[in-house]
Structure formats: C-alpha cells, structure tokens
Scaffold this motif. Structure first.
Motif, mmCIF file in Angstrom:
data_model
loop_
_atom_site.group_PDB
_atom_site.id
_atom_site.type_symbol
_atom_site.label_atom_id
_atom_site.label_comp_id
_atom_site.label_asym_id
_atom_site.label_seq_id
_atom_site.Cartn_x
_atom_site.Cartn_y
_atom_site.Cartn_z
ATOM 1 N N UNK A 61 0.854 -1.187 0.000
ATOM 2 C CA UNK A 61 0.000 0.000 0.000
ATOM 3 C C UNK A 61 0.893 1.240 0.000
ATOM 4 N N UNK A 62 0.638 2.153 -0.929
ATOM 5 C CA UNK A 62 1.390 3.399 -0.994
ATOM 6 C C UNK A 62 0.455 4.567 -0.680
ATOM 7 N N UNK A 63 1.005 5.764 -0.727
ATOM 8 C CA UNK A 63 0.182 6.948 -0.508
ATOM 9 C C UNK A 63 -0.745 7.229 -1.684
ATOM 10 N N UNK A 64 -0.629 6.412 -2.756
ATOM 11 C CA UNK A 64 -1.445 6.642 -3.942
ATOM 12 C C UNK A 64 -2.312 5.457 -4.352
ATOM 13 N N UNK A 65 -1.890 4.236 -4.029
ATOM 14 C CA UNK A 65 -2.614 3.065 -4.544
ATOM 15 C C UNK A 65 -2.213 1.802 -3.809
ATOM 16 N N UNK A 66 -2.803 0.678 -4.240
ATOM 17 C CA UNK A 66 -2.474 -0.634 -3.707
ATOM 18 C C UNK A 66 -1.965 -1.514 -4.850
ATOM 19 N N UNK A 67 -0.901 -2.269 -4.572
ATOM 20 C CA UNK A 67 -0.298 -3.135 -5.581
ATOM 21 C C UNK A 67 -0.103 -4.524 -5.000
ATOM 22 N N UNK A 68 -0.475 -5.551 -5.744
ATOM 23 C CA UNK A 68 -0.155 -6.899 -5.314
ATOM 24 C C UNK A 68 1.349 -7.104 -5.445
ATOM 25 N N UNK A 69 1.880 -8.066 -4.707
ATOM 26 C CA UNK A 69 3.321 -8.335 -4.782
ATOM 27 C C UNK A 69 3.734 -8.678 -6.205
ATOM 28 N N UNK A 70 2.887 -9.424 -6.918
ATOM 29 C CA UNK A 70 3.206 -9.801 -8.296
ATOM 30 C C UNK A 70 3.295 -8.574 -9.201
ATOM 31 N N UNK A 71 2.495 -7.552 -8.909
ATOM 32 C CA UNK A 71 2.540 -6.316 -9.685
ATOM 33 C C UNK A 71 3.718 -5.440 -9.260
ATOM 34 N N UNK A 72 4.057 -5.507 -7.974
ATOM 35 C CA UNK A 72 5.029 -4.584 -7.411
ATOM 36 C C UNK A 72 6.461 -4.880 -7.842
ATOM 37 N N UNK A 73 6.884 -6.146 -7.761
ATOM 38 C CA UNK A 73 8.267 -6.495 -8.090
ATOM 39 C C UNK A 73 8.398 -6.689 -9.591
ATOM 40 N N UNK A 74 9.237 -5.865 -10.209
ATOM 41 C CA UNK A 74 9.320 -5.885 -11.672
ATOM 42 C C UNK A 74 10.682 -6.291 -12.218
ATOM 43 N N UNK A 75 11.704 -6.454 -11.372
ATOM 44 C CA UNK A 75 13.025 -6.850 -11.855
ATOM 45 C C UNK A 75 14.081 -6.552 -10.817
ATOM 46 N N UNK A 76 15.345 -6.792 -11.160
ATOM 47 C CA UNK A 76 16.438 -6.551 -10.228
ATOM 48 C C UNK A 76 16.458 -5.095 -9.778
ATOM 49 N N UNK A 77 16.319 -4.879 -8.485
ATOM 50 C CA UNK A 77 16.297 -3.532 -7.909
ATOM 51 C C UNK A 77 15.219 -2.654 -8.536
ATOM 52 N N UNK A 78 14.208 -3.253 -9.117
ATOM 53 C CA UNK A 78 13.156 -2.491 -9.781
ATOM 54 C C UNK A 78 11.788 -2.841 -9.217
ATOM 55 N N UNK A 79 10.953 -1.814 -9.055
ATOM 56 C CA UNK A 79 9.581 -2.011 -8.602
ATOM 57 C C UNK A 79 8.652 -1.130 -9.427
#
Length: 269
Positions: A134-152
C-alpha cells in the motif's frame, strides 16, 4: 559524499510533499543501501527525506484475516511482534534472520521492499503470501510490485505506507545465507492458503524473486516435504556469481524448499 539537504517530516503526507518539491530527492528508511552508495559517490541526491519520524508509517496490527505492517517497522520489531508470531510465525522467523542485530534494529520492511535487492528476504514472503503493498497513492499486489532486479512499480513521489499480508494456514521460510553478509544465496518461502499453494524463491533469479510452479503443483497433491523428493529446479535463468554458480543455486532451491515445507508443517527448524 556530495552535499545534500536533510529533511525529517513527521507524516507520509509531508514526505510525499517534499519529494514533489525537491528535485532528485530520495527517501531514507533504514539507509543500508542508499548511504553506502552516497559515501562512494555512486549516488548524489540533492535532498534526503528521512522517514524515521513518520508515526503513521509504523505499527503492526492484525485486521481480520490480514496482518498489516507499517513500512517503517524494523526487522527486529517484526521478529519480536506477538501479532506476527501468532498470525504468520514464518514471517517472524524470516525477519529474525535478516543480517545481524545492528541491521535488524535499523533496517525496515518498507525500505527492503522498495529497494528490491535480489538477495533480500522479504520479497519471497510477499510473493508467496500474496501480500499487498500500500502506498500513498494506490495498492499493488506483490506480483505487480516487483518488476526486476532492484526495480519495482513505484512511481515518482510514491511512498510505501504499509504492507498487508493475508494470514496463511501454513507457511515456512528457509535460506542458505552468505556467511559474511547473511544475504540469501537462495531463500525459499512456502505458503498454503486454502487450496492455494505458493513457493517463492529469492537470491537466485536473474530477474529477482520468482515463483516455482513445479514445486507448487507437487505440493498441491500433498503438502509435505516428501512431495518434493526428486524434483529439481532448472538452472536456466538462475543467477551465477563469485558466491555460487547457477547449477549450485538450482540445487539449493530444492534443498531450501524442502526445509521450508518441513518448517511449515512443524517437522523442521
């Protein structure tokens, strides 16, 4: 280290406002990655926004079938929390084995998740448990959040406020750690929620944390470590470095997965 201005807001809203106003500002949570890179002059933010005084980013609470952990909760707080120990003991176990006492008392779950180090422990827990960031703007599932090495999937000005974990009926975590850094050469988190089985691997993937579908299928038949007997992870797409080659890491995935299942079923440490 280059010169920068220092800010210490008292709320997530203030922090987000500073990020929007200050060009090239960076958030400071635990600082275990950011500060060393600044000392080496590999990073030169114009401003640091320290989140340590943001009370609304702290706290651990059980809400129904979910365990909600504030982004600025330290690893030591997660490990010692009665709520975590009761709801998801494997998560408390994971937190208690991050780094050393100094790291655990300074590092935070939000900082670790936002940095998404490929050898970090928390990403495996988030992915296996189906957590929501959960961020100050939205909600993201873990599968959506982690996008690559050191990337979200975090965007400019976005601040992680908390992580919500669904409570699993069974969960376990095991890692083969680097003896110096205590980072995971391979870490495996397994979780059973109803009929859903998830096996998430950290420390091994060339693209960061990932799920192991073959192990999940085997565990759906019977959730026991013996179900993984003879199952081997492929070395394709597995990281190789000075600490371990791809074949060895692939072997460790199977070993750690069995240990994690044994822990989840009460038949292992």
């Amino acid at each position: 280290m280059y010169a920068f201005t220092y800010h210490r807001p008292t709320s997530a809203r203030q922090a987000a406002g500073l990020l929007a106003k200050k060009e090239d500002a960076k958030l400071l949570a635990g600082g275990h990655t950011l500060l060393p890179t600044m000392k080496q002059r590999l990073a030169a933010p114009s401003a640091l926004v320290d989140l340590s005084a943001c009370a609304d980013l702290k706290g651990i609470v059980r809400k129904g079938r979910n365990l909600v952990i504030g982004a600025m909760s330290t690893h030591a707080e997660v490990a010692a929390s009665p709520e975590v120990q009761e709801a998801i003991p494997a998560l408390a176990f994971l937190a208690s084995h991050i780094g050393d006492p100094h790291v655990r008392h300074r590092g935070t779950i939000g900082g670790s998740v936002a940095n998404n180090d490929p050898a970090a422990d928390y990403p495996a827990a988030l992915l296996a448990l189906g957590a929501t960031v959960v961020t100050n703007q939205r909600k993201l599932t873990a599968a959506e959040f982690f996008t690559g090495l050191y990337e979200t999937a975090l965007e400019e000005g976005e601040v992680i406020t908390r992580v919500s974990f669904p409570v699993a009926s069974k969960a376990g975590y095991a890692k083969f750690r680097n003896p110096a850094s205590r980072y995971a050469l391979v870490g495996v988190f397994v979780a059973k929620r109803g009929s859903e089985i998830a096996v998430a691997v950290t420390g091994a993937g060339e693209g960061g944390v990932f799920r192991w579908p073959e192990a999940e299928a085997a565990l759906k038949t019977r959730f026991t470590a013996k179900s993984l007997d003879g199952l081997k992870a492929t070395a394709k797409g597995i990281n190789a470095d000075m600490h371990a080659d791809a074949e060895y890491r692939a072997h460790l995935i199977g070993v750690m997965a069995k240990q994690a299942v044994a822990q989840a079923t009460g038949k292992g440490a």
